[in-house]
Scaffold this active site. Sequence first.
Site, PDB file in Angstrom:
ATOM      1  CD1 TRP A   1       3.158   2.556  -3.780  1.00 32.69           C
ATOM      2  CD2 TRP A   1       4.713   3.156  -2.299  1.00 32.69           C
ATOM      3  NE1 TRP A   1       2.604   3.508  -2.961  1.00 32.69           N
ATOM      4  CE2 TRP A   1       3.544   3.903  -2.030  1.00 32.69           C
ATOM      5  CE3 TRP A   1       5.824   3.363  -1.478  1.00 32.69           C
ATOM      6  CZ2 TRP A   1       3.429   4.828  -1.012  1.00 32.69           C
ATOM      7  CZ3 TRP A   1       5.724   4.291  -0.448  1.00 32.69           C
ATOM      8  CH2 TRP A   1       4.545   5.009  -0.217  1.00 32.69           C
ATOM      9  CG  ASN A   2       5.545  -0.377   1.984  1.00 35.28           C
ATOM     10  OD1 ASN A   2       4.897  -1.139   1.279  1.00 35.28           O
ATOM     11  ND2 ASN A   2       5.606  -0.511   3.280  1.00 35.28           N
TER      12      ASN A   2
ATOM     13  CE  LYS B   1      -1.028  -4.471  -9.990  1.00 29.10           C
ATOM     14  NZ  LYS B   1      -0.485  -3.102  -9.750  1.00 29.10           N
TER      15      LYS B   1
ATOM     16  N   GLY C   1      -1.585  -3.836   0.802  1.00 26.81           N
ATOM     17  CA  GLY C   1      -1.768  -2.472   0.320  1.00 26.81           C
ATOM     18  C   GLY C   1      -2.660  -1.707   1.269  1.00 26.81           C
TER      19      GLY C   1
ATOM     20  CD  GLU D   1      -0.727  -9.444   6.202  1.00 27.27           C
ATOM     21  OE1 GLU D   1      -0.541  -8.530   7.029  1.00 27.27           O
ATOM     22  OE2 GLU D   1      -0.916 -10.622   6.531  1.00 27.27           O
ATOM     23  CG  LEU D   2      -5.777  -4.471   4.485  1.00 29.70           C
ATOM     24  CD1 LEU D   2      -7.265  -4.345   4.746  1.00 29.70           C
ATOM     25  CD2 LEU D   2      -5.475  -4.365   3.004  1.00 29.70           C
TER      26      LEU D   2
ATOM     27  CB  CYS E   1       2.052  -1.757   6.924  1.00 27.04           C
ATOM     28  SG  CYS E   1       3.207  -3.112   7.185  1.00 27.04           S
TER      29      CYS E   1
ATOM     30  CD  GLU F   1      -1.248   3.298   6.382  1.00 32.46           C
ATOM     31  OE1 GLU F   1      -1.994   3.190   5.395  1.00 32.46           O
ATOM     32  OE2 GLU F   1      -0.478   2.396   6.755  1.00 32.46           O
TER      33      GLU F   1
HETATM   34  P1  NAP Z   1      -2.564   0.478  -2.759  1.00 34.68           P
HETATM   35  O1  NAP Z   1      -2.750   1.759  -3.457  1.00 34.68           O
HETATM   36  O2  NAP Z   1      -3.691  -0.107  -2.009  1.00 34.68           O
HETATM   37  O3  NAP Z   1      -2.026  -0.560  -3.862  1.00 34.68           O
HETATM   38  C1  NAP Z   1      -1.695  -1.893  -3.570  1.00 34.68           C
HETATM   39  C2  NAP Z   1      -1.700  -2.707  -4.857  1.00 34.68           C
HETATM   40  O4  NAP Z   1      -3.034  -2.813  -5.376  1.00 34.68           O
HETATM   41  C3  NAP Z   1      -0.872  -2.070  -5.972  1.00 34.68           C
HETATM   42  O5  NAP Z   1      -0.261  -3.109  -6.726  1.00 34.68           O
HETATM   43  C4  NAP Z   1      -1.919  -1.337  -6.781  1.00 34.68           C
HETATM   44  O6  NAP Z   1      -1.509  -1.114  -8.108  1.00 34.68           O
HETATM   45  C5  NAP Z   1      -3.067  -2.319  -6.723  1.00 34.68           C
HETATM   46  N1  NAP Z   1      -4.394  -1.730  -6.950  1.00 34.68           N
HETATM   47  C6  NAP Z   1      -4.774  -0.432  -6.870  1.00 34.68           C
HETATM   48  N2  NAP Z   1      -6.101  -0.326  -7.076  1.00 34.68           N
HETATM   49  C7  NAP Z   1      -6.571  -1.569  -7.313  1.00 34.68           C
HETATM   50  C8  NAP Z   1      -7.867  -2.127  -7.578  1.00 34.68           C
HETATM   51  N3  NAP Z   1      -8.962  -1.347  -7.645  1.00 34.68           N
HETATM   52  N4  NAP Z   1      -7.977  -3.463  -7.752  1.00 34.68           N
HETATM   53  C9  NAP Z   1      -6.896  -4.265  -7.654  1.00 34.68           C
HETATM   54  N5  NAP Z   1      -5.641  -3.792  -7.408  1.00 34.68           N
HETATM   55  C10 NAP Z   1      -5.479  -2.468  -7.212  1.00 34.68           C
HETATM   56  O7  NAP Z   1      -1.350   0.555  -1.710  1.00 34.68           O
HETATM   57  P2  NAP Z   1       0.026   1.326  -1.865  1.00 34.68           P
HETATM   58  O8  NAP Z   1      -0.249   2.797  -1.814  1.00 34.68           O
HETATM   59  O9  NAP Z   1       0.789   0.764  -2.994  1.00 34.68           O
HETATM   60  O10 NAP Z   1       0.779   0.887  -0.519  1.00 34.68           O
HETATM   61  C11 NAP Z   1       0.687   1.548   0.691  1.00 34.68           C
HETATM   62  C12 NAP Z   1      -0.313   0.845   1.604  1.00 34.68           C
HETATM   63  O11 NAP Z   1       0.077  -0.509   1.811  1.00 34.68           O
HETATM   64  C13 NAP Z   1      -0.352   1.455   3.003  1.00 34.68           C
HETATM   65  O12 NAP Z   1      -1.689   1.581   3.404  1.00 34.68           O
HETATM   66  C14 NAP Z   1       0.361   0.428   3.865  1.00 34.68           C
HETATM   67  O13 NAP Z   1      -0.001   0.418   5.224  1.00 34.68           O
HETATM   68  C15 NAP Z   1      -0.012  -0.851   3.181  1.00 34.68           C
HETATM   69  N6  NAP Z   1       0.936  -1.903   3.535  1.00 34.68           N
HETATM   70  C16 NAP Z   1       0.526  -2.918   4.355  1.00 34.68           C
HETATM   71  C17 NAP Z   1       1.434  -3.901   4.740  1.00 34.68           C
HETATM   72  C18 NAP Z   1       1.049  -5.032   5.659  1.00 34.68           C
HETATM   73  O14 NAP Z   1       1.747  -6.045   5.666  1.00 34.68           O
HETATM   74  N7  NAP Z   1      -0.013  -4.916   6.425  1.00 34.68           N
HETATM   75  C19 NAP Z   1       2.751  -3.845   4.271  1.00 34.68           C
HETATM   76  C20 NAP Z   1       3.117  -2.799   3.433  1.00 34.68           C
HETATM   77  C21 NAP Z   1       2.198  -1.837   3.059  1.00 34.68           C
HETATM   78  P3  NAP Z   1      -0.881   0.310  -8.517  1.00 34.68           P
HETATM   79  O15 NAP Z   1       0.148   0.666  -7.492  1.00 34.68           O
HETATM   80  O16 NAP Z   1      -0.273   0.032  -9.833  1.00 34.68           O
HETATM   81  O17 NAP Z   1      -2.011   1.281  -8.528  1.00 34.68           O
END
Ligand code: NAP
Length: 493
Positions: free
Chosen positions: A153-154, A177, A230, A252-253, A286, A386
Amino acid sequence: MSLPEYRLFIGGEWVDAVSGATFETVDPATGAPWARVPEAAEADVDAAVRAARAALADPAWADLAPAGRGRLLHRLADILRRDAEELAVLESTDNGKLLRETRAQCLAIADHTDYFAGAADKIEGSVIPSGKPNFLVYTQHVPIGVVGMLLPWNSPLFLTMFKLAPALAAGCTVVIKPSEATPVTALELGRRIAEAGFPAGVANVVTGSGPAPGQALTAHTCVDKISFTGSTRTGIAVAKSALDHLAPTDLELGGKSANIVFADADLEAAANGVVAGIFAATGQTCIAGSRLVVHEDVRKPLLERLVARARTIKLGDPKDPATEMGPIATEAQHAKIAAMVGEAVDGGARVLVGAGQGVTLPEQGRFAAPTILVDVAPEATIAQEEVFGPVLVVQPFGDEDEAVALANGTAYGLAAGLWTSDVRRAHRVAARVRAGTVWVNSYRVLSYAVPFGGFGLSGIGRENGFEAIRSFTETKSIWVELTGATRDPFVLG
Ligand code: NAP
């Protein structure tokens, strides 16, 4: 007041979820719902994947010359540029990011799309000197197939285009998605993909809440590749699910990136870079520089600058041009930040600046204070994990080896900044830091042309640059016998 309503984008059509269910998305600056989107479930994801599969074989896409894919992408880039302001407002409303940053991101994605449009007809194979004189051997890089894309979402649109532009340039078809917290701009992107003239089913968008739609996408056996951005925890679950049908996964975590400030650094510039690293985007990035690894000799003057600046950061409405830190995008994230800071303080950390300590939070909306913590042990959770919020941990060092050990002292490896006026030290330390991106005398700069990704728990694979296109292809080797000679059929050639 009725909310704007969206539908799913599947096979070039706008459709309701099979169940008819919907959910509301919330503006984090006000806490009020502002749009209604479909609640997709397994059947909707299945329809989207099947549409993408059909589009892969559709001559309108499969037989389109690479330059034709490039022309469609250029058209999409023009549309994104035209609509950048509108998209930026929608993005800020959905996730609370500063409008001035979403505006920059929405212009950047147009340039990003142009870059990959130009690359679409330059995906060259090679002729291989195979050591077999009677064979001509060459390689082709063919589209990997249907790509499932999962986004956080960020920075929803910005990060979607990191995946979408190279995947379409490579000739893939996709199912996007977005996060349940920010579903709107992906659907708005679908509208613009249709307007650009991409054949039906080449790109599909499904929205839903909770893990179910994402799980259905990663587990779907007709998906050939998963591209995920994510959290590390979800990324590992996604990779395991995709492995069940051997779909390769790019991840990308998260990160726990260090900003390393040496005693010979320009302290004004370093302070500015540390602020950019941890307080920009309210730390919800991230690449947040969430650890300040600072030489003992400059610790005091640097912290004085940082504390003074943190106290003057203007928190508030992300659409107000004067605002410097907007709200926290989700309720869960807001609670997590408070819990991690509380746990750190209980463990002995001292708050130099934070909520109630030099910072007053706006009365309405979900806000977190710019926070600086000292007296934190390197092994403490707050120094290892994090936060994804505006929380800086200070880690002093005495010499270069200690600085490198601290910087490399977590399981992550996404990015690092280093601040020094010694050019030899800059290159020496950049080589020793285990991170996918190292900025010297700068922080938080990205380009569509420069590979981006992480070491360790920060991920697998690279986005941006030509490597990104390669990641959406399979390499095929073609052997052509040139002489007509017959060979011993029982011996490997
Ligand atoms: P997240 O909770 O891991 O969610 C990421 C995506 O996966 C969302 O679309 C989420 O859907 C979906 N999802 C959740 N559980 C799932 C499952 N069991 N199976 C498949 N898909 C699933 O991450 P977030 O909280 O949205 O984002 C923050 C994280 O992203 C931070 O850790 C940040 O560091 C990381 N990030 C990394 C980068 C990079 O380029 N390295 C860039 C930006 C952000 P829902 O949201 O609908 O649950």
